[in-house]
Motif scaffolding. Structure first.
Motif, short mmCIF file in Angstrom:
data_model
loop_
_atom_site.label_atom_id
_atom_site.label_comp_id
_atom_site.label_asym_id
_atom_site.label_seq_id
_atom_site.Cartn_x
_atom_site.Cartn_y
_atom_site.Cartn_z
N ASN B 71 0.67 -1.02 0.04
CA ASN B 71 0.08 0.01 0.05
C ASN B 71 0.72 1.23 -0.04
O ASN B 71 0.60 2.30 -0.48
CB ASN B 71 -1.12 0.00 1.23
CG ASN B 71 -1.65 1.25 1.50
OD1 ASN B 71 -1.23 2.45 1.32
ND2 ASN B 71 -2.99 1.13 1.34
N ASP B 75 2.45 5.71 -4.12
CA ASP B 75 2.66 7.17 -4.25
C ASP B 75 3.85 7.21 -5.38
O ASP B 75 3.88 7.90 -6.24
CB ASP B 75 2.83 8.06 -3.06
CG ASP B 75 1.48 7.46 -2.16
OD1 ASP B 75 0.57 8.14 -2.32
OD2 ASP B 75 1.60 6.78 -1.30
N PHE B 85 -4.40 6.72 -10.21
CA PHE B 85 -4.63 5.93 -8.82
C PHE B 85 -4.83 7.18 -7.96
O PHE B 85 -4.34 8.30 -8.15
CB PHE B 85 -3.37 5.57 -8.32
CG PHE B 85 -2.85 5.33 -7.00
CD1 PHE B 85 -3.85 4.40 -6.28
CD2 PHE B 85 -2.09 6.04 -6.30
CE1 PHE B 85 -3.71 4.14 -4.85
CE2 PHE B 85 -1.73 5.86 -4.78
CZ PHE B 85 -2.66 5.02 -4.30
N ARG B 86 -5.81 6.98 -7.00
CA ARG B 86 -6.11 8.07 -6.01
C ARG B 86 -6.54 7.54 -4.61
O ARG B 86 -7.24 6.34 -4.65
CB ARG B 86 -7.56 8.75 -6.50
CG ARG B 86 -7.56 10.07 -6.08
CD ARG B 86 -8.69 10.97 -6.70
NE ARG B 86 -10.06 10.46 -6.43
CZ ARG B 86 -10.93 10.02 -7.26
NH1 ARG B 86 -10.81 10.39 -8.58
NH2 ARG B 86 -12.26 9.71 -6.73
N ARG B 87 -5.97 8.08 -3.48
CA ARG B 87 -6.18 7.57 -2.29
C ARG B 87 -7.43 8.09 -1.74
O ARG B 87 -7.23 9.31 -1.12
CB ARG B 87 -4.93 8.04 -1.65
CG ARG B 87 -3.85 7.03 -1.74
CD ARG B 87 -2.95 7.26 -0.25
NE ARG B 87 -1.39 6.71 -0.46
CZ ARG B 87 -1.15 5.43 -0.69
NH1 ARG B 87 -2.06 4.52 -0.19
NH2 ARG B 87 0.13 4.79 -1.12
N CYS B 88 -8.47 7.83 -2.25
CA CYS B 88 -9.81 8.15 -1.96
C CYS B 88 -10.26 7.79 -0.52
O CYS B 88 -11.19 8.38 -0.01
CB CYS B 88 -10.67 7.82 -2.95
SG CYS B 88 -11.19 6.13 -3.24
N GLY B 89 -9.74 6.87 -0.03
CA GLY B 89 -10.37 6.42 1.32
C GLY B 89 -11.39 5.14 1.07
O GLY B 89 -11.80 5.00 0.11
N ASN B 145 -6.07 5.66 4.16
CA ASN B 145 -4.87 5.37 3.07
C ASN B 145 -5.27 4.36 1.94
O ASN B 145 -4.47 4.13 1.02
CB ASN B 145 -3.62 4.61 4.02
CG ASN B 145 -2.48 5.36 3.70
OD1 ASN B 145 -2.40 6.14 3.55
ND2 ASN B 145 -1.44 4.53 4.22
N GLY B 147 -7.39 3.21 -1.38
CA GLY B 147 -7.41 3.97 -2.73
C GLY B 147 -8.08 3.26 -3.99
O GLY B 147 -8.51 2.17 -3.78
N LYS B 242 -15.79 7.53 -1.60
CA LYS B 242 -15.05 6.35 -1.10
C LYS B 242 -15.23 5.17 -1.54
O LYS B 242 -16.58 5.04 -2.16
CB LYS B 242 -14.84 6.71 0.47
CG LYS B 242 -14.50 7.95 0.78
CD LYS B 242 -14.37 8.09 2.37
CE LYS B 242 -13.83 9.55 2.63
NZ LYS B 242 -12.58 9.67 2.39
N VAL B 261 -11.42 5.52 -10.52
CA VAL B 261 -10.79 6.56 -10.86
C VAL B 261 -11.13 7.39 -11.96
O VAL B 261 -11.18 8.84 -11.98
CB VAL B 261 -9.19 6.50 -11.22
CG1 VAL B 261 -8.34 7.85 -11.12
CG2 VAL B 261 -8.64 5.26 -10.25
N THR B 346 -2.67 -4.84 -4.44
CA THR B 346 -2.12 -3.82 -3.46
C THR B 346 -0.65 -4.47 -2.94
O THR B 346 0.23 -3.51 -2.74
CB THR B 346 -3.08 -3.88 -2.20
OG1 THR B 346 -4.55 -3.59 -2.63
CG2 THR B 346 -2.63 -2.80 -1.24
#
Lengths: 416, 487
Positions: B71, B75, B85-89, B145, B147, B242, B261, B346
């Motif tokens: 995980n 980034d 990719f986006r850490r949207c939660g 954290n 995504g 999310k 995404v 992941t």
């Protein structure tokens, strides 16, 4: 970046868009057509069968012939068209901004009015949720028509067609003519979705079985489709014990059309779920002042003749709007019993009004009743109605004069 | 094509791709082989596209350690490889008292695992984080954290980076047999192509057991667990901020609502074990169940917004459902990377590191490449450009002005770029560019893309496929020339 200015921008160069552009130009305003494909004409160009133009030209034409007649007029009037150009956005405002993309350049057109005439798209496998394997060889009927009639490419040899919509029926005949085998047309409803004349000329004449009240319930094949399962529906319930298998290397879907309103939505145009198109007033204008809609982007028509009529009428309303004229008052229009929708959603009591509506039932000797609030203003006899055939009604100002002075007059159409 | 390599990786899904990329940073000759026509065409293409939060399984499992480690690597990877990719939660939501206990267990588990960004939430906090949630929600877990990612784009980027740094990719290479002599494995494909390598990495996904058998290595069984997903239109009002999870059951994380995404929405996956490793069929019965379940999470979800559905097979190793990554005790210099089901994507970058360490244990010399370049050039999509940026892009390359896929706004420039990067099938181009992935599902753009493929590659119409093999698209051509004489 280049910028252009016109009185009106017509998005889509099919039958609706061309008709609108012609009428706007004839009234002394500058119009421009933006068209995605290389030629004007839209889907007509791939409809090489005949049967077009009986209302508009009083003769039977093929799709390309019909398109040519109209596009010739567009050219004679000197109406400019940006071809192979896609509109990526319409920004609403007093002056509208139309964003255009093409190989020749990216540019903006500014105008006071916009006519939405983008047409519709075909419903696909995902929309109707046919379960089973996901091999190659599943096409919408219109895509197959395009491949065969324009590109000369044939997707398969042995076909099953899902849905008895007109494009599917036309394709059944077309495929028979080029030596392909059509195993069957499978229709989930108890009645055909296409025009009666197409059932006769495209299926009966070629001895292609039509399975009414049947559904495709499974797809077989890993890489390429090999067969489908077909299940009868008895009183609304699948009878899986009577499922049979039809071998095929291609499955065509002719399961309905959806107006393509993504651009309209982004411009803030309100879309009604009744016909999946913009809600338009008596002048074919959407909830956004200066943005009009006509043709299949507004509601799906059966005949191109009606599309042309609607496009032309819309063009005249655009010109009136550019002249600064607006109706003094408008009546609300409502779909009553057994009617799915009526377009437009408003009526102008000061002029003649033309309405298109879609019945929800199949019936012989039906009665169409037109009321304003509780007063019947007209009754029309219809020898036969069915959902696949649109009803067209023209009301004169005299008809609407009988509204009796109600404070909120509503014009209602119902079928019995 | 070389014939001698240091390492041959079997399987170009996310795991094989991540390992190939990792090994490309060392002075090694590496070959990556896959039986399909493009990379990511197996389990990875149907992945849910979630970067998990490290709380779903206890610390005793290998998969847990690798998930938590993996995980944290995304980034940096995104900076280097530029994939969506986006850490949207992530939210796990409870509707009953007893579910709250499970939530607390997940929270503690996550903390034990060393996961970051976990937060126990009450009703108000949850509805603040995600206003579209069902109002009956009573509490839950927020994993900030977590995504979302486009799985195939991630695999494509990994493979491209690996190839840029010298890894060779062999497609349509289905390993049929293998032999070992003089410290070298020879693997032979169905079409007769052969490759020699000192080390073999078995990253064959659902076929890892079959590949192990080819090498006379460990006998184990991969259970294919099918997951069906539904893709919803970007106009759907249900699109959440999310990823929404229910409280998990014993063998599945449950039916999720996943924002992608790129703005569409996914609902699924189901979890049904199947004996047939080629079974990617979708079913009628699941639709109703899936949507009824999903509506308990987000009530505005509607079947009306479905644009397509698809299925994938998770490669599970029972009974523990853990990853099994180890040096083979039966075949020489073979590393097994098996049972990589969720959270495999992941964990992928951490698995690659782990496998690199195992290679070292096998006395594979790892010397860092001096000229290793971890970066890929950015691909700009027309759909992300303003009208002024689009004008600039078009001035530089006119094909940027030609919109091929109207639903997703994909230009000809992007299609041509996909083809030049080796994606020659309709599905490969779809996964690379998104053309054909929108609401019309290729109804308008397929014929255009077929013609661009023919123009760019010189293929005949009958050679263009949906996804390689026998998935041809066109059977015949009208007019005097027949396919027989043309071929």
């Amino acid at each position: 970046m280049k910028e252009y200015r016109f009185d009106s921008v017509i998005i889509g160069g099919g039958a609706a868009g061309m008709a609108a552009a012609i009428e706007i130009t004839k009234r002394g305003f500058s119009a421009v057509i933006v068209e995605r494909e290389e030629h004007l004409g839209g889907i007509l160009l791939q409809c090489i069968h005949n049967g077009f133009g009986l209302h508009q030209f009083k003769e039977e034409l093929t799709g390309p012939e019909y398109a040519e007649r109209v596009s010739d007029e567009v050219r004679q009037l000197g109406i400019p068209a940006f071809l192979e150009t896609t509109v990526t956005a319409v920004k609403d405002g007093d002056v509208k901004e139309i964003h255009c993309c093409s190989k020749a350049g990216v540019f903006i057109i500014r105008s006071h009015t916009v006519v939405l005439a983008m047409g519709c798209r075909e419903r696909n496998r995902g929309n109707i949720g046919i379960p089973g394997a996901r091999p190659a060889g599943i096409f919408t009927a219109g895509l197959a028509q395009r491949l065969i009639n324009i590109d000369g490419l044939v997707p398969g040899k042995r076909y099953v067609i899902v849905g008895s919509g007109d494009i599917g029926l036309i394709m059944a005949r077309r495929l028979s003519w080029i030596g392909c085998q059509v195993q069957a047309v499978v229709e989930i409803q108890p009645y055909p979705a296409g025009l009666v004349r197409n059932i006769v000329q495209c299926l009966h004449d070629f001895k292609i079985p039509l399975h009414l009240s049947h559904a495709v319930t499974n797809i077989h094949g890993r890489d390429r489709i090999e067969a489908v399962d077909v299940t009868p529906i008895i009183e609304g319930v699948h009878d899986f014990s009577k499922t049979f298998r039809l071998d095929c290397d291609c499955l065509l879907l002719s399961v309905g059309l959806i107006p393509e309103n993504e651009l309209s939505r982004k411009a803030g145009v309100r879309i009604t779920p009744q016909h999946n198109g913009p809600e338009v007033d008596a002048c074919m204008m959407t909830n956004r002042s200066g943005i009009f809609a006509c043709g299949n982007v507004l509601h799906v028509h059966d005949l191109v003749d009606f599309v042309s009529e609607e496009g032309g009428r819309t063009g005249r309303f655009v010109a009136r709007h550019l002249d600064g004229c607006a109706p003094r008052r408008q009546f609300a229009v409502e779909a009553g019993q057994n009617i799915r929708y009526v377009v437009p959603a408003k009526a102008d009591p000061a002029t003649e009004n033309r309405f298109y509506m879609r019945p929800m039932i199949v019936k012989n000797e039906a009665t169409l009743e037109i009321k304003i609030n509780n007063t019947t203003v007209r009754t029309l006899r219809k020898t036969h109605i069915q959902p696949s055939e649109m009803i067209c009604v023209t009301l004169a100002p005299e008809d609407l004069a009988r509204w009796g002075g109600a404070s909120e007059p509503t014009l209602q159409f119902s079928l019995a | 094509m070389k014939t001698h390599y240091d390492v041959a990786i079997i399987g170009a899904g996310v795991i094989g791709a991540a390992i190939a990329r990792k090994l490309s940073s060392y002075e090694l000759d590496v070959v990556l082989v896959d039986k399909e026509a493009d990379v990511s065409f197996g389990t990875s293409k149907a992945n849910s596209g979630i970067v998990h939060g490290g709380f779903h399984s206890p610390a005793k499992y290998l998969k847990t350690k690798l998930e938590v480690r993996g995980n944290l690597m995304f980034d940096q990877l995104q900076k280097e490889l530029d994939f969506p990719f986006r850490r949207c939660g992530i939210l796990v939501v409870a509707f009953r008292e007893e579910e709250l206990q499970a939530i607390e267990t997940l929270y503690r588990q996550g903390i034990d695992n060393g996961a970051f960004g976990l937060e126990l939430c009450g009703r108000e906090r949850l509805l603040h984080l995600e206003p579209k949630l069902h109002p009956d929600v009573i509490g839950g877990l927020h994993a900030a954290n977590g995504g979302i990612i486009e799985p195939y784009r991630f695999v494509f980027a990994l493979v491209e980076s690996a190839r840029k740094n010298g890894v060779e990719l062999l497609l349509n290479f289905k390993v049929q047999s293998a032999s070992h002599a003089d410290g070298l494995h020879t693997i032979v494909a169905g079409d007769g192509r052969a490759v020699k390598a000192r080390f073999i990495i078995n990253a064959a996904g659902i076929h890892a057991d079959d590949i192990s058998a080819v090498f006379n290595a460990e006998s184990f069984h991969i259970t294919a667990r099918k997951g069906e997903e539904f893709l919803l239109d970007r106009e759907s009002k249900a699109y959440p901020g999310k990823v929404i999870f229910p409280v998990p059951s014993a063998n599945s994380k449950g039916i999720l609502v996943i924002p992608t995404v790129d703005g569409t929405l996914m609902v699924g996956p189901t979890a049904v074990e199947t004996e047939d490793k080629g079974d990617l069929a979708t079913t009628a019965r699941n639709l109703e169940d899936v949507f009824n379940f999903a509506r308990k999470l987000i009530p505005s979800i509607s079947e009306r917004d479905i644009i397509t559905s698809f299925a994938g097979l998770r490669p599970a190793m029972l009974p523990d459902n853990d990853f099994h990554i180890d040096i083979s005790r039966m075949a020489p210099n073979l590393i097994q990377v098996a049972g990589i089901q969720s959270p495999g994507l992941t964990a992928a970058p951490a698995i690659a590191d782990y496998v690199k360490d195992l290679l070292k244990q096998c006395d594979c010399r790892l010397v860092e490449k001096k000229n290793y370049d971890p970066y890929l050039p950015k691909v700009s999509g027309l759909r992300h450009l303003s009208i002024h940026e689009a004008a600039e892009a078009q001035a530089e390359n006119p094909l940027y002005g030609n919109v091929i896929c109207r639903c997703e706004n994909i230009s000809e420039a992007e299609i041509v770029e996909a083809i030049r990067r080796g994606h020659h099938t309709l599905d490969g181009i779809k996964f690379f560019t998104r053309a054909g992935m929108g609401r019309c599902q290729g109804g308008f753009c397929s014929y255009r893309i077929i013609k661009i493929i023919m123009r760019e590659t010189g293929m005949g119409y009958h050679e263009v496929t949906k996804r390689g093999g026998g998935s041809y698209l066109l059977a015949d051509r009208l007019g005097p020339s027949t396919p027989a004489t043309e071929a």
